[in-house]
Design an enzyme around this catalytic site. Structure first.
Site, short mmCIF file in Angstrom:
data_model
loop_
_atom_site.label_atom_id
_atom_site.label_comp_id
_atom_site.label_asym_id
_atom_site.label_seq_id
_atom_site.Cartn_x
_atom_site.Cartn_y
_atom_site.Cartn_z
N CYS A 139 41.27 9.70 36.25
CA CYS A 139 42.23 9.47 37.34
C CYS A 139 43.63 9.47 36.72
O CYS A 139 43.83 9.99 35.62
CB CYS A 139 41.92 8.20 38.13
SG CYS A 139 41.99 6.67 37.18
N ASN A 155 43.85 5.35 34.83
CA ASN A 155 42.63 4.85 34.16
C ASN A 155 42.52 3.33 34.25
O ASN A 155 42.02 2.67 33.35
CB ASN A 155 42.55 5.31 32.70
CG ASN A 155 41.19 5.09 32.03
OD1 ASN A 155 41.09 4.92 30.82
ND2 ASN A 155 40.11 5.09 32.79
N CYS A 201 42.23 1.94 37.89
CA CYS A 201 41.64 1.65 39.21
C CYS A 201 40.38 2.45 39.49
O CYS A 201 39.28 1.91 39.53
CB CYS A 201 42.65 1.90 40.34
SG CYS A 201 44.11 0.85 40.25
N ARG A 202 40.52 3.77 39.69
CA ARG A 202 39.39 4.56 40.17
C ARG A 202 38.42 4.97 39.06
O ARG A 202 37.20 4.79 39.21
CB ARG A 202 39.90 5.82 40.90
CG ARG A 202 40.61 5.49 42.20
CD ARG A 202 41.41 6.66 42.72
NE ARG A 202 42.55 6.96 41.84
CZ ARG A 202 43.39 7.97 42.00
NH1 ARG A 202 43.21 8.81 43.01
NH2 ARG A 202 44.39 8.15 41.16
N SER A 203 38.92 5.58 37.97
CA SER A 203 37.98 6.10 36.97
C SER A 203 37.20 5.01 36.23
O SER A 203 36.04 5.24 35.88
CB SER A 203 38.66 7.09 36.00
OG SER A 203 39.71 6.51 35.30
N ASP A 221 44.25 6.95 45.96
CA ASP A 221 44.74 6.03 44.94
C ASP A 221 44.94 4.66 45.60
O ASP A 221 45.76 4.52 46.51
CB ASP A 221 46.07 6.57 44.41
CG ASP A 221 46.62 5.72 43.29
OD1 ASP A 221 46.13 4.60 43.09
OD2 ASP A 221 47.55 6.20 42.63
#
Ligand code: 4NP
Length: 153
Positions: A8, A11, A13-15, A122
């Site tokens: 993401c 690195n 939040c999402r990934s 995001d």
């Protein structure tokens, strides 16, 4: 060994969630899962508190992860590079050295909605609902990825 990289922007939040969720669904010792960000703003940091929290609610501990930046060597190290949104896709593709590198890069939601090129939004500037929503999307996408990996032994 199948090596999967989740990417993401930050690195944090999402990934990190995608990494933790996929690891929780993989039964093979011959699989390696990692995550990285295309931006360097949060290198060395733990995941966002809200990601740690939604993962914990779902029985997954991601608190030991540390953010790192995506590098061109990741094209050599990984077989599959799953990006969270179209902006991550452009950023990673811009570093690709050849067609083989480009073919490794996939939008993660295309695992659930083939060819729709949808973004995992995001959640950084939003509230907790955004993280819950992101968790659900990634959980469904990782089910599909894990099915393929687990069926390959
Ligand atoms: P991520 O979210 O890409 O899911 O880790 C973000 C985290 C931080 C920033 C952007 C996105 N930032 O600009 O600091």
């Amino acid at each position: 060994m199948t090596k999967v990289l989740m990417v993401c922007l930050g690195n944090i939040c999402r990934s990190p969630l995608a990494e933790g969720i996929l690891k929780s669904k993989i039964f093979s010792f011959k699989t390696f899962v990692d995550s990285a960000g295309t931006g360097a703003y949060h290198v060395g940091e733990k995941p966002d508190k809200r990601s740690i929290s939604i993962a914990k609610t779902n029985g997954i501990d991601i608190s030991d992860q540390k953010a790192r930046k995506f590098t061109v060597e990741d094209f050599d190290l990984f077989d599959f590079i799953y990006v969270m949104d179209n902006s991550n896709y452009s950023n990673v593709i811009s570093l690709a050295r050849n067609e083989a590198d480009k073919l490794k890069v996939k939008l993660i939601l295309n695992e659930v909605f083939p060819n729709e090129n949808l973004d995992v939004p995001d959640p950084y500037y939003g509230g907790d609902f955004g993280f819950k929503n992101v968790f659900k999307m990634l959980d469904e996408a990782c089910d599909e990825i894990a099915k393929k990996i687990n069926s390959n032994g």
